[in-house]
Design a protein around this motif. Structure first.
Motif, PDB file in Angstrom:
ATOM      1  N   THR A 112       0.779  -1.179  -0.148  1.00 30.52           N
ATOM      2  CA  THR A 112       0.471  -0.150  -0.164  1.00 30.52           C
ATOM      3  C   THR A 112       0.904   1.397   0.328  1.00 30.52           C
ATOM      4  N   ALA A 113       1.859   0.999   0.844  1.00 29.94           N
ATOM      5  CA  ALA A 113       2.672   2.392   1.051  1.00 29.94           C
ATOM      6  C   ALA A 113       3.086   2.452  -0.482  1.00 29.94           C
ATOM      7  N   CYS A 114       3.685   1.634  -1.124  1.00 31.81           N
ATOM      8  CA  CYS A 114       4.648   1.801  -2.866  1.00 31.81           C
ATOM      9  C   CYS A 114       3.551   2.452  -3.540  1.00 31.81           C
ATOM     10  N   ASP A 115       2.002   1.581  -3.351  1.00 33.89           N
ATOM     11  CA  ASP A 115       1.404   2.195  -4.989  1.00 33.89           C
ATOM     12  C   ASP A 115       1.223   3.613  -4.566  1.00 33.89           C
ATOM     13  N   HIS A 116       0.896   4.089  -2.807  1.00 30.60           N
ATOM     14  CA  HIS A 116       1.150   5.736  -3.324  1.00 30.60           C
ATOM     15  C   HIS A 116       2.513   6.317  -2.773  1.00 30.60           C
ATOM     16  N   GLN A 117       3.354   5.696  -2.974  1.00 27.03           N
ATOM     17  CA  GLN A 117       4.512   6.375  -3.151  1.00 27.03           C
ATOM     18  C   GLN A 117       5.081   7.215  -1.548  1.00 27.03           C
ATOM     19  N   THR A 118       4.899   5.882  -0.984  1.00 24.10           N
ATOM     20  CA  THR A 118       5.212   6.913   0.348  1.00 24.10           C
ATOM     21  C   THR A 118       5.934   5.881   0.850  1.00 24.10           C
ATOM     22  N   ASP A 119       6.395   5.941   2.362  1.00 29.57           N
ATOM     23  CA  ASP A 119       7.110   4.912   3.175  1.00 29.57           C
ATOM     24  C   ASP A 119       6.405   4.572   4.573  1.00 29.57           C
ATOM     25  N   PHE A 120       6.635   2.945   4.477  1.00 27.87           N
ATOM     26  CA  PHE A 120       5.714   2.250   5.639  1.00 27.87           C
ATOM     27  C   PHE A 120       7.225   1.532   6.448  1.00 27.87           C
ATOM     28  N   PHE A 121       7.738   2.483   7.325  1.00 22.89           N
ATOM     29  CA  PHE A 121       8.673   1.967   8.296  1.00 22.89           C
ATOM     30  C   PHE A 121       8.101   1.570   9.624  1.00 22.89           C
ATOM     31  N   PHE A 122       9.712   0.603  10.527  1.00 18.33           N
ATOM     32  CA  PHE A 122       9.028  -0.685  11.738  1.00 18.33           C
ATOM     33  C   PHE A 122      10.119  -0.941  12.509  1.00 18.33           C
ATOM     34  N   GLU A 123      11.542   0.160  12.330  1.00 18.37           N
ATOM     35  CA  GLU A 123      12.478  -0.198  13.365  1.00 18.37           C
ATOM     36  C   GLU A 123      12.431  -0.490  14.665  1.00 18.37           C
ATOM     37  N   ALA A 124      10.992   0.361  15.113  1.00 16.41           N
ATOM     38  CA  ALA A 124      11.056  -0.063  16.890  1.00 16.41           C
ATOM     39  C   ALA A 124      10.055  -1.337  17.327  1.00 16.41           C
ATOM     40  N   SER A 125       9.405  -2.224  16.152  1.00 13.74           N
ATOM     41  CA  SER A 125       9.178  -3.391  16.449  1.00 13.74           C
ATOM     42  C   SER A 125       9.816  -4.638  16.895  1.00 13.74           C
ATOM     43  N   VAL A 126      10.959  -4.304  16.420  1.00 14.03           N
ATOM     44  CA  VAL A 126      12.060  -5.052  16.165  1.00 14.03           C
ATOM     45  C   VAL A 126      13.211  -5.152  17.544  1.00 14.03           C
ATOM     46  N   CYS A 127      12.589  -5.362  18.802  1.00 18.18           N
ATOM     47  CA  CYS A 127      14.061  -5.212  19.898  1.00 18.18           C
ATOM     48  C   CYS A 127      14.636  -3.634  20.548  1.00 18.18           C
ATOM     49  N   GLY A 128      12.999  -2.625  20.269  1.00 12.98           N
ATOM     50  CA  GLY A 128      13.357  -1.396  20.333  1.00 12.98           C
ATOM     51  C   GLY A 128      13.662  -0.494  20.638  1.00 12.98           C
ATOM     52  N   GLY A 129      14.761  -0.266  20.542  1.00 11.68           N
ATOM     53  CA  GLY A 129      15.682   0.963  20.782  1.00 11.68           C
ATOM     54  C   GLY A 129      17.095   0.103  19.911  1.00 11.68           C
ATOM     55  N   ILE A 130      16.520  -0.516  19.593  1.00 11.64           N
ATOM     56  CA  ILE A 130      18.461  -1.807  18.971  1.00 11.64           C
ATOM     57  C   ILE A 130      18.137  -1.946  16.960  1.00 11.64           C
ATOM     58  N   PRO A 131      18.855  -0.585  16.568  1.00 17.92           N
ATOM     59  CA  PRO A 131      18.532  -0.473  15.208  1.00 17.92           C
ATOM     60  C   PRO A 131      19.219  -1.341  14.643  1.00 17.92           C
ATOM     61  N   ALA A 302      13.700   4.977  18.491  1.00 17.37           N
ATOM     62  CA  ALA A 302      13.885   4.288  16.752  1.00 17.37           C
ATOM     63  C   ALA A 302      13.054   4.458  15.851  1.00 17.37           C
ATOM     64  N   ILE A 303      11.732   4.782  17.021  1.00 18.55           N
ATOM     65  CA  ILE A 303      10.706   5.248  16.082  1.00 18.55           C
ATOM     66  C   ILE A 303      11.033   6.793  15.423  1.00 18.55           C
ATOM     67  N   VAL A 304      11.217   7.871  16.072  1.00 17.17           N
ATOM     68  CA  VAL A 304      12.164   9.138  15.945  1.00 17.17           C
ATOM     69  C   VAL A 304      13.071   9.215  14.528  1.00 17.17           C
ATOM     70  N   SER A 305      13.860   8.317  15.292  1.00 14.73           N
ATOM     71  CA  SER A 305      14.977   7.407  13.544  1.00 14.73           C
ATOM     72  C   SER A 305      14.239   7.191  12.661  1.00 14.73           C
TER      73      SER A 305
END
Ligand SMILES: NC(=O)c1ccc[n+]([C@@H]2O[C@H](COP(=O)([O-])OP(=O)(O)OC[C@H]3O[C@@H](n4cnc5c(N)ncnc54)[C@H](OP(=O)(O)O)[C@@H]3O)[C@@H](O)[C@H]2O)c1
Length: 326
Positions: A112-131, A302-305
């Motif tokens: 859906t994000a690609c279809d609307h030329q935007t980003d869907f990010f979820f770094e914080a969903s895996v191991c919180g603050g660890i990038p 991680a979210i703000v990143s």
């Protein structure tokens, strides 16, 4: 640059704090501050400055053309999925910490994000603050990733660490609950489900198609006894809840379960609520990342990143392709 937050709980209030307290860092990166234009929550937060931007109506956010990025930290599958889908369809970038949502609908939402030329990010969903995800996707894009393994759940690591110090499982769990590390219903943590969802997200990223977390052999720590923990200790081993994916001819082989590892192994050194992720690349060798896998500020960091990366992408008129498809 305007953002909105869905859910003003542990993580959502952390995002507010990081954006306020680290606004100089944000400005230095983007050249402009990020303003929180709306916060969606069901509660009223009397006396808190968030009251000025509080709404109970998702339409206030979706229909505000100035909101460029929506941060979802309500948790659960519904209405989180519908709200995120709606925001992406409006061309807004979405950042989430919701591993249940990503494990269940990641491919759908990235498409859906690609279809609307935007980003869907979820770094914080895996191991919180660890990038972890950005390291795999960007810093190690040139690598064949052979394996990723680690301690993906802080609650169970805390319990096992306390059992090493002589506590029973029940006493260690009660202490984890008293300290706010474990929920009243600890099933998702102690049965390995939380670690399994995070592993599914990493495995999907490695192989490029959606891995169902339900298909991953998973065992928690409820059958681990303090006698076993002490016996292993006596022979120089430590019991840890290990989540592992190894890539074998392009196919991910996955498992979550308690393992006795040598006391000298880097993962055996990881104690209390800390998480650690060991990534093995075919050229770079082993890399280990360790840090806080949960908690308000670490997760919000991680979210703000992700927010900064999404806003930077928008400024440059680009978006990231899907990490995996169905
Ligand atoms: N806590 C962590 O350390 C951590 C770490 C990594 C990832 N995560 C993930 O981040 C997400 C949020 O976790 P959290 O710990 O911040 O949860 P939380 O403290 O329970 O916060 C969620 C907030 O969202 C609100 N909310 C829920 N449904 C809503 C709706 N339909 N409309 C408006 N507001 C709604 C809740 O309000 P009510 O209280 O009124 O229901 C609450 O204020 C979860 O997916 C979790 O797995 C959390």
């Amino acid at each position: 640059m305007k953002a909105a937050i869905l859910g003003f709980g542990t993580v959502g209030s952390g995002v507010w704090k990081v954006l306020k307290e680290n606004q100089e860092q944000v400005k230095r990166y983007l050249g402009a501050p990020v303003e929180i234009a709306h916060v969606l929550d069901l509660r009223t937060f009397e006396g808190h400055p968030v009251q000025q931007v509080l709404t109970q109506n998702i339409e206030d956010i979706i229909t505000d053309p100035e909101v460029e990025v929506v941060v979802e930290c309500m948790g659960g599958l519904h209405p989180a999925y519908e709200f995120v889908h709606q925001a992406l369809t409006e061309g807004k970038a979405v950042v989430t910490s919701n591993k249940a949502l990503v494990a269940a609908y990641g491919a759908d939402l990235m498409e859906t994000a690609c279809d609307h030329q935007t980003d869907f990010f979820f770094e914080a969903s895996v191991c919180g603050g660890i990038p972890v995800l950005r390291t795999i996707r960007h810093s190690l894009a040139q690598e064949q990733i052979l394996a990723v393994e680690g301690i993906f759940n802080g609650t169970t690591n805390f319990i096992l660490s306390r059992m090493e110090q002589g506590l029973t499982y029940e006493a260690a769990l009660a202490e984890a609950q008293a300290k706010g590390y474990a929920e009243a219903d600890p099933t998702a943590d102690v049965e390995g489900i939380d670690a399994c969802r995070k592993l599914a997200i990493i495995a999907s990223m490695l192989c490029g198609h959606a891995v169902r977390y339900e298909d991953i052999p998973t065992e928690g720590i409820t059958k681990v006894t303090s006698e076993e923990v002490q016996q292993m200790r006596a022979v120089g081993k430590r019991i840890r809840l290990i989540a592992r994916v190894t890539m074998e001819n392009g196919t991910p082989v996955m498992k979550v379960g308690p393992e006795a590892i040598d006391a000298g192994h880097p993962l055996a050194q990881v104690k209390d609520v800390y998480n650690a992720v060991l990534i093995r690349g075919n050229m770079v060798g082993d890399i280990m990342l360790q840090g806080q896998g949960a908690g308000s500020e670490a997760t919000a960091s991680a979210i703000v990143s992700d927010v900064l990366n999404a806003l930077n992408d928008r400024r440059r008129g680009i978006f990231e392709p899907a990490c995996w498809t169905e």
